[in-house]
Design an enzyme around this catalytic site. Structure first.
Site, PDB file in Angstrom:
ATOM      1  N   ASP A  37      22.760  33.032 -13.199  1.00  0.00           N
ATOM      2  CA  ASP A  37      22.927  34.026 -14.309  1.00  0.00           C
ATOM      3  C   ASP A  37      21.779  34.238 -15.005  1.00  0.00           C
ATOM      4  OD1 ASP A  37      23.417  31.484 -15.132  1.00  0.00           O
ATOM      5  OD2 ASP A  37      24.526  32.219 -16.927  1.00  0.00           O
ATOM      6  N   GLU A  59      19.799  26.609  -2.410  1.00  0.00           N
ATOM      7  CA  GLU A  59      18.466  26.656  -2.773  1.00  0.00           C
ATOM      8  C   GLU A  59      17.551  25.568  -2.095  1.00  0.00           C
ATOM      9  OE1 GLU A  59      20.993  27.777  -6.568  1.00  0.00           O
ATOM     10  OE2 GLU A  59      20.892  26.124  -4.893  1.00  0.00           O
ATOM     11  N   HIS A 122      25.812  25.795 -20.422  1.00  0.00           N
ATOM     12  CA  HIS A 122      26.019  25.435 -19.102  1.00  0.00           C
ATOM     13  C   HIS A 122      24.799  25.196 -18.132  1.00  0.00           C
ATOM     14  CE1 HIS A 122      25.499  29.864 -18.587  1.00  0.00           C
ATOM     15  NE2 HIS A 122      25.279  29.584 -17.401  1.00  0.00           N
ATOM     16  N   HIS A 123      24.706  24.653 -17.390  1.00  0.00           N
ATOM     17  CA  HIS A 123      23.440  24.008 -16.605  1.00  0.00           C
ATOM     18  C   HIS A 123      22.511  23.027 -17.250  1.00  0.00           C
ATOM     19  CE1 HIS A 123      25.192  26.659 -13.595  1.00  0.00           C
ATOM     20  NE2 HIS A 123      24.538  27.680 -13.963  1.00  0.00           N
ATOM     21  N   GLY A 420       8.848  14.822   6.114  1.00  0.00           N
ATOM     22  CA  GLY A 420      10.000  14.547   7.310  1.00  0.00           C
ATOM     23  C   GLY A 420      11.219  14.634   6.679  1.00  0.00           C
ATOM     24  N   ASP A 450      20.527  18.120  17.374  1.00  0.00           N
ATOM     25  CA  ASP A 450      21.864  18.400  17.009  1.00  0.00           C
ATOM     26  C   ASP A 450      22.279  17.883  15.715  1.00  0.00           C
ATOM     27  OD1 ASP A 450      22.018  15.829  17.797  1.00  0.00           O
ATOM     28  OD2 ASP A 450      23.649  16.318  19.460  1.00  0.00           O
ATOM     29  N   ASN A 477      21.982  15.509  21.853  1.00  0.00           N
ATOM     30  CA  ASN A 477      21.856  14.099  22.464  1.00  0.00           C
ATOM     31  C   ASN A 477      22.620  13.257  21.466  1.00  0.00           C
ATOM     32  OD1 ASN A 477      20.087  14.148  20.243  1.00  0.00           O
ATOM     33  ND2 ASN A 477      18.317  13.854  21.350  1.00  0.00           N
ATOM     34  N   GLY A 479      23.581  12.727  18.262  1.00  0.00           N
ATOM     35  CA  GLY A 479      23.191  12.289  17.180  1.00  0.00           C
ATOM     36  C   GLY A 479      21.758  12.089  16.767  1.00  0.00           C
ATOM     37  N   GLU A 483      16.328   7.768  14.606  1.00  0.00           N
ATOM     38  CA  GLU A 483      17.098   6.630  13.719  1.00  0.00           C
ATOM     39  C   GLU A 483      17.642   5.572  14.587  1.00  0.00           C
ATOM     40  OE1 GLU A 483      16.510   7.169  10.834  1.00  0.00           O
ATOM     41  OE2 GLU A 483      16.936   9.007  10.052  1.00  0.00           O
TER      42      GLU A 483
END
Length: 568
Positions: A37, A59, A122-123, A420, A450, A477, A479, A483
């Site tokens: 708004d 966003e 608001h916000h 990253g 994925d 693959n 996941g 990591e």
């Protein structure tokens, strides 16, 4: 007609019109963001200024998309609303700041009187502080323009856009609701914003050039190493001329992929320390002089800080300084220095470079194996890519795998190696594909895991809504592979829920402007790469590319190992 146009510009114009006309002037044609708004009335001005509203799903994705658009188009704009909107985008803007990407972030704010009175709107945080969110953005914006006073608004807008372009980093512009339609003088629009790089001091520039040439002529085994800031600070023309004129062996860092024509006779490949091809590593690290252009020596860009090069044998060229061995020359831009080095260079000692090709590794040649592995995939991708493609790779296996691909000429590579942020590439793909469409529909190709896809998948909906035609390869693959290699190989936090990925665009309303594929074998991918319709990218296409969970590019394994060690 000219007289009519001149009179039109001399009339007072609304602030929003002035701002959006300036965006159009610097080459922006589409604006990303989410309506709220506090920015709605401003959005009404876009079409009359020649701009197109994209409209993103959130966003954060809009910020990623603006980043991708800027990397192809040269500059981008993002519009969010006060507080909830701008804070959702702040991660993406931080990534653009980190990686020198010029994004103009425009934030619709409450009425200036409401701000002065500290009204409980608001916000807000409920404490009357209307500066909190701008303060959060100040550290990731090269300029802050608060459009609160009509008499200074035009100057603030012009300065912010110029700084965004010159410094190649985000700027932050606030647009309160009561300023949107305030009148300011339009005559200033007759004069374009000066986007030229401030010239170096001639005497200082000449001195630095002579110092560079002294060491360059004395070197027996000089090489050129090009990185991301050569792209961001717009010295690719100088880089190309330097490579052509000098004939020196030329390499790129991972973030510099695409900065050099990889079909050129001097191109030798990607240098990333211990993550490099052995021949590349040997030639770079045995050199007695490295002309390093636009380096960003981050952990992932150097395969875990595994560079084995010394400053004593390095000349660093940057946007704000040049460092020759251990002597630094501040306040001097590399563009002018490189141009004079090229003009005055003369004959140099040259060494042969090992030509890079997309030939499969020896163990893969003639193999009857059908499992799609990274060692087989990336050279094969290199054989399939076309000139002027835009290739986007997500942080993870794709970012590291693309090191082993030799590009055709004119390819633009997009990745987020330094910041990253997982999921970046999907939003960036939307922005890049839109910029490509505006430039004449260059083919846009995305490689994403994925796991990463699940964070920002909604932007596929935005692609469909805007009739964009990227080819998206989802590396399935099971996941978060990068990591797993760092820590927690069998831990549940590195697992994801399996999705019917190729069916998702249908749920987004793709209908007949979409085709999905499921690839589990090499022959299937080879057949797809030979399909002329698939290669022509007539509509959005998504390929589920199933690969072994434990497989990863060599560069990722090296970097993950170094990261795990540092984390301890």
């Amino acid at each position: 007609m000219t007289d009519i146009r001149t009179r039109e510009l001399r009339r007072p114009v609304d602030v929003a019109e002035y701002l959006f006309r300036r965006l159009h002037e610097v080459g922006i044609r589409s604006v990303h963001g989410v309506p709220g708004d506090y920015n709605l009335v401003a959005l009404d001005y876009m079409s009359q200024c020649g701009l197109r509203w994209v409209g993103n799903c959130n966003e954060l994705n809009a910020g990623y998309a603006a980043d991708g658009y800027a990397r192809v188009n040269g500059i981008a704009a993002l519009v969010t609303t006060f507080g909830v909107g701008e804070l959702s985008a702040i991660n993406a803007i931080a990534g653009s700041y980190s990686e020198f990407v010029p994004v103009i972030h425009i934030v619709g704010q409450p009425h200036t009187r409401s701000q002065k009175d500290g009204m409980l709107l608001h916000h807000t945080l409920g404490n009357g502080d209307y500066n909190a969110f701008a303060s959060m953005s100040s550290g990731i914006s090269t300029t802050m323009a608060r459009l609160n006073e009509p008499h200074e608004i035009a100057t603030l807008i012009d300065n912010a856009i110029r700084e965004c372009w010159i410094r190649s980093r985000p700027v932050y512009i606030t647009l309160p609701t009561d300023m949107v339609s305030r009148k300011i003088e339009g005559e200033r629009l007759e004069t374009s914003i000066d986007l030229s790089q401030p010239p170096n001091d001639p005497e200082k520039e000449d001195y630095v050039v002579e110092v560079v040439l002294k060491y360059l002529h004395a070197a027996q085994r000089p090489v050129i190493l090009v990185d991301a800031c050569a792209i961001r600070h717009r010295v690719l023309e100088e880089v190309h001329d330097l490579v052509e004129s000098s004939g020196l062996p030329t390499f790129v860092a991972p973030m510099g992929k695409g900065a050099v024509n990889e079909t050129h006779r001097c191109y030798g490949g990607v240098y990333a320390g211990t993550g490099s091809n052995p021949g590349v590593r040997e030639q770079v690290e045995s050199s007695d002089l490295i002309l390093s252009i636009g380096a960003i020596k981050s952990d992932f860009n150097t395969a875990g800080f595994s560079y084995r090069t010394g400053q004593l044998n390095t000349i660093d060229f940057h946007s704000t300084y040049v460092r020759v061995r251990y002597s630094e020359y501040p306040d001097i831009n590399m563009k002018g220095v490189l141009r004079k080095v090229i003009q005055r260079m003369g004959p140099l000692q040259r060494n042969a470079v090992q030509r890079i090709s997309n030939t499969l590794p020896g163990q893969e040649q003639g193999s009857s194996e059908q499992t799609v592995t990274h060692a087989w995939l990336w050279p094969t991708v290199g054989q399939w890519l076309q000139e002027n493609d835009i290739v986007i790779t997500e942080t993870g296996t794709a970012n590291f795998g693309i090191w082993d691909t030799r590009f055709p000429s004119g390819v633009t590579a997009i990745s987020q190696v330094l910041w990253g942020s997982i999921g970046y590439s999907v939003g960036a793909c939307q922005g890049a594909a839109l910029a490509a469409k505006e430039q004449g529909n260059r083919r846009t190709v995305l490689f994403v895991g994925d796991g990463s896809l699940q964070l920002t998948l909604q932007e596929v909906s935005t692609m469909i809504r805007n009739n964009l035609n990227p080819i998206i390869f989802v590396i399935c693959n099971e996941g978060y592979t990068i990591e797993r290699y760092i820590h927690g190989w069998d831990q549940s936090y590195n697992d994801i829920q399996a999705w019917d990925i190729k069916g998702i665009p249908i749920a987004f309303g793709a209908k007949d402007r979409y085709k999905g594929y499921r690839v589990t074998a090499r022959d299937e991918l080879t057949k797809l790469f030979a399909d002329k319709t698939f290669c022509s990218a007539p509509y959005l296409q998504l390929v589920e590319l199933h690969m072994p969970r434990e497989d990863a590019p060599a560069g990722l394994k090296v970097t993950a190992r170094e990261t795990a060690t540092r984390n301890k």
